[in-house]
Enzyme design. Structure first.
Site, PDB file in Angstrom:
ATOM      1  CB  THR A  43     -21.756  77.035  48.835  1.00  0.00           C
ATOM      2  OG1 THR A  43     -21.641  78.201  49.646  1.00  0.00           O
ATOM      3  CG2 THR A  43     -22.828  76.125  49.388  1.00  0.00           C
ATOM      4  NE  ARG A 273     -26.969  78.056  50.386  1.00  0.00           N
ATOM      5  CZ  ARG A 273     -26.028  77.678  51.255  1.00  0.00           C
ATOM      6  NH1 ARG A 273     -26.294  76.742  52.145  1.00  0.00           N
ATOM      7  NH2 ARG A 273     -24.835  78.236  51.233  1.00  0.00           N
ATOM      8  CG  HIS A 449     -35.034  54.866  18.495  1.00  0.00           C
ATOM      9  ND1 HIS A 449     -36.069  55.016  19.389  1.00  0.00           N
ATOM     10  CD2 HIS A 449     -34.922  53.542  18.230  1.00  0.00           C
ATOM     11  CE1 HIS A 449     -36.576  53.810  19.641  1.00  0.00           C
ATOM     12  NE2 HIS A 449     -35.900  52.906  18.953  1.00  0.00           N
TER      13      HIS A 449
HETATM   14  P1  FAD Z   1     -20.682  80.449  47.107  1.00  0.00           P
HETATM   15  O1  FAD Z   1     -20.477  79.192  46.383  1.00  0.00           O
HETATM   16  O2  FAD Z   1     -21.483  80.417  48.354  1.00  0.00           O
HETATM   17  O3  FAD Z   1     -19.228  80.998  47.421  1.00  0.00           O
HETATM   18  C1  FAD Z   1     -18.996  82.149  48.144  1.00  0.00           C
HETATM   19  C2  FAD Z   1     -17.642  82.068  48.783  1.00  0.00           C
HETATM   20  O4  FAD Z   1     -17.336  83.334  49.333  1.00  0.00           O
HETATM   21  C3  FAD Z   1     -17.564  81.079  49.941  1.00  0.00           C
HETATM   22  O5  FAD Z   1     -16.527  80.147  49.715  1.00  0.00           O
HETATM   23  C4  FAD Z   1     -17.270  81.942  51.159  1.00  0.00           C
HETATM   24  O6  FAD Z   1     -16.349  81.313  52.047  1.00  0.00           O
HETATM   25  C5  FAD Z   1     -16.633  83.153  50.530  1.00  0.00           C
HETATM   26  N1  FAD Z   1     -16.804  84.382  51.325  1.00  0.00           N
HETATM   27  C6  FAD Z   1     -17.941  84.891  51.840  1.00  0.00           C
HETATM   28  N2  FAD Z   1     -17.706  86.069  52.428  1.00  0.00           N
HETATM   29  C7  FAD Z   1     -16.378  86.319  52.275  1.00  0.00           C
HETATM   30  C8  FAD Z   1     -15.541  87.392  52.650  1.00  0.00           C
HETATM   31  N3  FAD Z   1     -16.021  88.459  53.288  1.00  0.00           N
HETATM   32  N4  FAD Z   1     -14.226  87.294  52.345  1.00  0.00           N
HETATM   33  C9  FAD Z   1     -13.711  86.215  51.680  1.00  0.00           C
HETATM   34  N5  FAD Z   1     -14.485  85.191  51.278  1.00  0.00           N
HETATM   35  C10 FAD Z   1     -15.793  85.236  51.582  1.00  0.00           C
HETATM   36  N6  FAD Z   1     -26.586  74.676  42.845  1.00  0.00           N
HETATM   37  C11 FAD Z   1     -26.655  74.078  41.639  1.00  0.00           C
HETATM   38  O7  FAD Z   1     -26.707  74.773  40.624  1.00  0.00           O
HETATM   39  N7  FAD Z   1     -26.675  72.720  41.515  1.00  0.00           N
HETATM   40  C12 FAD Z   1     -26.629  71.910  42.593  1.00  0.00           C
HETATM   41  O8  FAD Z   1     -26.637  70.695  42.447  1.00  0.00           O
HETATM   42  C13 FAD Z   1     -26.566  72.504  43.872  1.00  0.00           C
HETATM   43  N8  FAD Z   1     -26.524  71.733  44.966  1.00  0.00           N
HETATM   44  C14 FAD Z   1     -26.415  72.333  46.194  1.00  0.00           C
HETATM   45  C15 FAD Z   1     -26.417  71.506  47.316  1.00  0.00           C
HETATM   46  C16 FAD Z   1     -26.330  72.060  48.571  1.00  0.00           C
HETATM   47  C17 FAD Z   1     -26.304  71.163  49.781  1.00  0.00           C
HETATM   48  C18 FAD Z   1     -26.221  73.472  48.715  1.00  0.00           C
HETATM   49  C19 FAD Z   1     -26.088  74.083  50.072  1.00  0.00           C
HETATM   50  C20 FAD Z   1     -26.248  74.296  47.608  1.00  0.00           C
HETATM   51  C21 FAD Z   1     -26.356  73.729  46.331  1.00  0.00           C
HETATM   52  N9  FAD Z   1     -26.417  74.504  45.182  1.00  0.00           N
HETATM   53  C22 FAD Z   1     -26.528  73.911  43.957  1.00  0.00           C
HETATM   54  C23 FAD Z   1     -26.353  75.973  45.234  1.00  0.00           C
HETATM   55  C24 FAD Z   1     -24.939  76.445  44.894  1.00  0.00           C
HETATM   56  O9  FAD Z   1     -24.024  75.847  45.775  1.00  0.00           O
HETATM   57  C25 FAD Z   1     -24.867  77.967  44.969  1.00  0.00           C
HETATM   58  O10 FAD Z   1     -25.867  78.532  44.162  1.00  0.00           O
HETATM   59  C26 FAD Z   1     -23.523  78.454  44.491  1.00  0.00           C
HETATM   60  O11 FAD Z   1     -22.470  77.889  45.236  1.00  0.00           O
HETATM   61  C27 FAD Z   1     -23.443  79.981  44.578  1.00  0.00           C
HETATM   62  O12 FAD Z   1     -22.208  80.413  44.135  1.00  0.00           O
HETATM   63  P2  FAD Z   1     -21.566  81.773  44.642  1.00  0.00           P
HETATM   64  O13 FAD Z   1     -20.245  81.870  43.947  1.00  0.00           O
HETATM   65  O14 FAD Z   1     -22.523  82.870  44.511  1.00  0.00           O
HETATM   66  O15 FAD Z   1     -21.330  81.583  46.200  1.00  0.00           O
HETATM   67  P1  NAI Z   2     -35.704  75.867  49.035  1.00  0.00           P
HETATM   68  O1  NAI Z   2     -36.046  77.286  48.914  1.00  0.00           O
HETATM   69  O2  NAI Z   2     -35.479  75.063  47.820  1.00  0.00           O
HETATM   70  O3  NAI Z   2     -36.828  75.105  49.865  1.00  0.00           O
HETATM   71  C1  NAI Z   2     -37.170  75.483  51.152  1.00  0.00           C
HETATM   72  C2  NAI Z   2     -38.515  74.889  51.463  1.00  0.00           C
HETATM   73  O4  NAI Z   2     -38.757  75.091  52.842  1.00  0.00           O
HETATM   74  C3  NAI Z   2     -39.661  75.532  50.718  1.00  0.00           C
HETATM   75  O5  NAI Z   2     -40.463  74.538  50.151  1.00  0.00           O
HETATM   76  C4  NAI Z   2     -40.381  76.353  51.774  1.00  0.00           C
HETATM   77  O6  NAI Z   2     -41.755  76.471  51.534  1.00  0.00           O
HETATM   78  C5  NAI Z   2     -40.105  75.499  52.996  1.00  0.00           C
HETATM   79  N1  NAI Z   2     -40.167  76.211  54.270  1.00  0.00           N
HETATM   80  C6  NAI Z   2     -39.772  77.492  54.532  1.00  0.00           C
HETATM   81  N2  NAI Z   2     -39.962  77.762  55.839  1.00  0.00           N
HETATM   82  C7  NAI Z   2     -40.464  76.636  56.411  1.00  0.00           C
HETATM   83  C8  NAI Z   2     -40.846  76.285  57.715  1.00  0.00           C
HETATM   84  N3  NAI Z   2     -40.735  77.139  58.723  1.00  0.00           N
HETATM   85  N4  NAI Z   2     -41.316  75.036  57.948  1.00  0.00           N
HETATM   86  C9  NAI Z   2     -41.426  74.139  56.924  1.00  0.00           C
HETATM   87  N5  NAI Z   2     -41.078  74.423  55.658  1.00  0.00           N
HETATM   88  C10 NAI Z   2     -40.594  75.648  55.403  1.00  0.00           C
HETATM   89  O7  NAI Z   2     -34.443  75.837  50.015  1.00  0.00           O
HETATM   90  P2  NAI Z   2     -33.383  74.700  50.331  1.00  0.00           P
HETATM   91  O8  NAI Z   2     -33.923  73.353  50.009  1.00  0.00           O
HETATM   92  O9  NAI Z   2     -32.914  74.984  51.698  1.00  0.00           O
HETATM   93  O10 NAI Z   2     -32.228  75.032  49.319  1.00  0.00           O
HETATM   94  C11 NAI Z   2     -31.652  76.325  49.263  1.00  0.00           C
HETATM   95  C12 NAI Z   2     -31.207  76.657  47.893  1.00  0.00           C
HETATM   96  O11 NAI Z   2     -30.025  75.947  47.565  1.00  0.00           O
HETATM   97  C13 NAI Z   2     -32.199  76.241  46.815  1.00  0.00           C
HETATM   98  O12 NAI Z   2     -33.210  77.188  46.663  1.00  0.00           O
HETATM   99  C14 NAI Z   2     -31.337  76.185  45.616  1.00  0.00           C
HETATM  100  O13 NAI Z   2     -31.207  77.471  45.091  1.00  0.00           O
HETATM  101  C15 NAI Z   2     -30.000  75.713  46.172  1.00  0.00           C
HETATM  102  N6  NAI Z   2     -29.844  74.276  45.911  1.00  0.00           N
HETATM  103  C16 NAI Z   2     -29.878  73.833  44.630  1.00  0.00           C
HETATM  104  C17 NAI Z   2     -29.760  72.512  44.334  1.00  0.00           C
HETATM  105  C18 NAI Z   2     -29.846  72.072  42.933  1.00  0.00           C
HETATM  106  O14 NAI Z   2     -29.765  72.909  42.050  1.00  0.00           O
HETATM  107  N7  NAI Z   2     -30.014  70.795  42.665  1.00  0.00           N
HETATM  108  C19 NAI Z   2     -29.557  71.512  45.383  1.00  0.00           C
HETATM  109  C20 NAI Z   2     -29.568  72.080  46.711  1.00  0.00           C
HETATM  110  C21 NAI Z   2     -29.682  73.418  46.939  1.00  0.00           C
END
Ligand code: FAD
Ligand code: NAI
Length: 470
Positions: A43, A273, A449
């Protein structure tokens, strides 16, 4: 012949899985990693951290040019948006980094097994039509979008989208409604607001950014509002109808009351998520998930099934890439017979908006609770960025740094910051906490600074009751 094909097989090549695989190979273990996606990186690299930061970075430049911030520094420009090019540079970043992981796999001799892996037994999975066995299997399957009942996401139509769809919109929506005032809603809402969309954020709770320090949550909302994001707090979305390119949302106060409707040409569903366990065949090995759908593990990341461990978003804890990475390193070290440590009390979190919002350790509310409700058992200090010379010079006066320390020992319990570079600044706070620093330790550490980081030193001096610049 060896009993198993591999010493370790990792399922999932996100930041948890690919890091575990590389570390295991570095430690001399014969390693394979199964990944269902066409590219490695999970992801984070494909549809998360990296592409969202690419859009945040680019849109920040556009905003600075469009909203007069550059003019105030003597640079007169009239920006013209080339969204296609902006998307290209996002895809370039993703392509380069995912290819980089492929290179690292080859370099470290990690075998990539392409396909969706399903457990046959505790030491065997079926992936890409092949049975692969390993002495230890690590589940690192990550997470995916939590759906909102009654709302159908269709990224291809660009009207009701999740974060993946919101990264790829082919044109700037007139009105975007973000459901959920969490990290994704605020980051991606900011991107499209900067590029010209009117953005409304509908949040179920009474305040945005749950889990963060109370002062930070309030101040962050004020700043986002000033930037033009409208908030509807304490509101729940109850339905959504789509007609052509328009969506109509129905919503009502979370505590009950009259329903209202809101029209939008793009709705982003970002309410959290959920762990990916479907299709893994956990039933074949008798591994159960908890009420939140997560796989429970002990400090060695062992599940209840012998030989099967789990890390990253699929296990309890914050869903963050760096947390997954650290667990990836630690699990490989345990499997190699070493001790793998992750300090789950010191995991920084950052929202990459402008200003950035960052924190590590306890919030003030959590610290008071930990002290049995005794407010006097902690000390707090806040230093405004307006009083930091670098931030003020750079026209980046929004925000503050806040330190929470234990009153008796002065040990730092938490640090929170809203500042243009808070995400970078928080690394120092994490390091200090990892070493058990007191606020006095930070206050008496020489900081260069003029830097934004001086605000952390001044906040620490404030805990001591003697900041200089305020
Ligand atoms: P993932 O990155 O989700 O990877 C899991 C992988 O497993 C996937 O590629 C999937 O295809 C694969 N997989 C699943 N099931 C199977 C299977 N059965 N067989 C083979 N492959 C499989 N976190 C941050 O710290 N900083 C950020 O700025 C940030 N921004 C984000 C922005 C967005 C829009 C999103 C959605 C998330 C963001 N996150 C961020 C969260 C971060 O992406 C996740 O916490 C992180 O990717 C988790 O890592 P992971 O290795 O556990 O799983
Ligand atoms: P989130 O958990 O950060 O926020 C979801 C929000 O939706 C909460 O404020 C919750 O109260 C609200 N909510 C829940 N149900 C609702 C409803 N029915 N109607 C209106 N509001 C509702 O989840 P988000 O933003 O989807 O991100 C998922 C995860 O991905 C984050 O928790 C984070 O772990 C990861 N992520 C991290 C980033 C980073 O580190 N910069 C960037 C993007 C994602």
């Amino acid at each position: 012949m060896a009993e198993y094909d591999y010493d370790i097989l990792v399922i999932g090549a996100g930041p948890g899985g690919y890091v575990a695989a590389i570390r295991a190979a570095q430690l001399g273990l014969k390693t394979a990693c199964a990944e269902a996606r066409e590219t490695l990186g999970g992801t984070c690299l494909n549809v998360g951290c990296i592409p969202s930061k690419a859009m945040l970075h680019a849109s920040e430049y556009f905003d600075a040019a469009a909203n007069g911030a550059m003019e105030s520094m003597g640079i007169n420009v009239s920006p013209k948006l080339n969204l296609l090019k902006m998307h290209e540079q996002r895809l370039d970043a993703v392509g380069g980094l995912t290819k980089g992981i492929e290179f690292l796999f080859k370099k470290n001799k990690v075998d990539w097994k392409k396909g969706l892996a399903t457990f046959v037994d505790a030491h065997t999975v079926e992936v890409g039509g092949e049975k692969v066995s390993a002495k230890e299997i690590v589940i690192a399957t990550g997470s995916s979008v939590t759906p909102l009942p009654g709302i159908e996401i269709d990224n291809s139509k660009h009207v009701v989208v999740d974060s993946t769809g919101a990264l790829e919109l082919p044109k700037v929506p007139k009105h975007m409604v973000v459901i959920g005032g969490g990290v994704i809603g605020l980051e991606l809402g900011s991107v499209w607001r900067r590029l010209g969309a009117q953005v409304t954020c509908v949040e179920f709770l009474d305040e945005i950014l749950p889990g963060m320090d109370g002062d930070v949550r309030k101040e962050a909302r004020k700043i986002f509002k000033k930037q033009g994001i409208e908030f509807k707090l304490g509101t729940k979305v109850t339905g959504c109808t789509v007609k052509g390119k328009k969506a109509t949302l129905t919503m009502e106060p979370a505590k009950g009351g009259d329903a209202e409707t809101l029209e939008a040409d793009c709705v982003l569903v970002s309410i959290g998520r959920k762990p990916n366990t479907e299709g893994l065949g956990l039933e074949n090995i008798g591994l159960e998930v908890n009420q939140r759908g997560q796989i429970e593990v002990d400090h060695e990341f062992k599940t209840s099934v012998n030989g099967v461990r789990a890390i990253g978003d699929v296990v309890p804890g914050p869903m963050l890439a760096h947390k997954a990475e650290d667990e990836g390193i630690a699990v490989a070290e345990w499997i190699a017979g070493e001790t793998g440590i992750v300090n789950h009390d010191v995991i920084p979190s950052v929202v990459y908006t402008l200003p950035e919002i960052a924190g590590v350790g306890l919030t003030e509310e959590q610290a008071i609770e930990k002290m049995g409700g005794d407010k006097k058992a902690i000390k707090t200090s806040k230093f405004p960025m307006m009083a930091n010379s670098r931030a003020k010079t750079n026209h980046e006066g929004d925000g503050f740094v806040k330190i929470i320390a234990e009153a008796e020992s002065d040990r730092v319990l938490g640090v929170w910051a809203i500042a243009s570079v808070a995400g970078t600044m928080i690394a120092e706070a994490a390091l200090a906490m990892e070493f058990g620093a007191t606020s006095e330790d930070i206050a008496y550490t020489c900081h260069a600074h003029p830097t934004h980081s001086e605000a952390l030193k001044e906040a620490a001096m404030g805990v001591q009751g003697k900041p200089i610049h305020i």
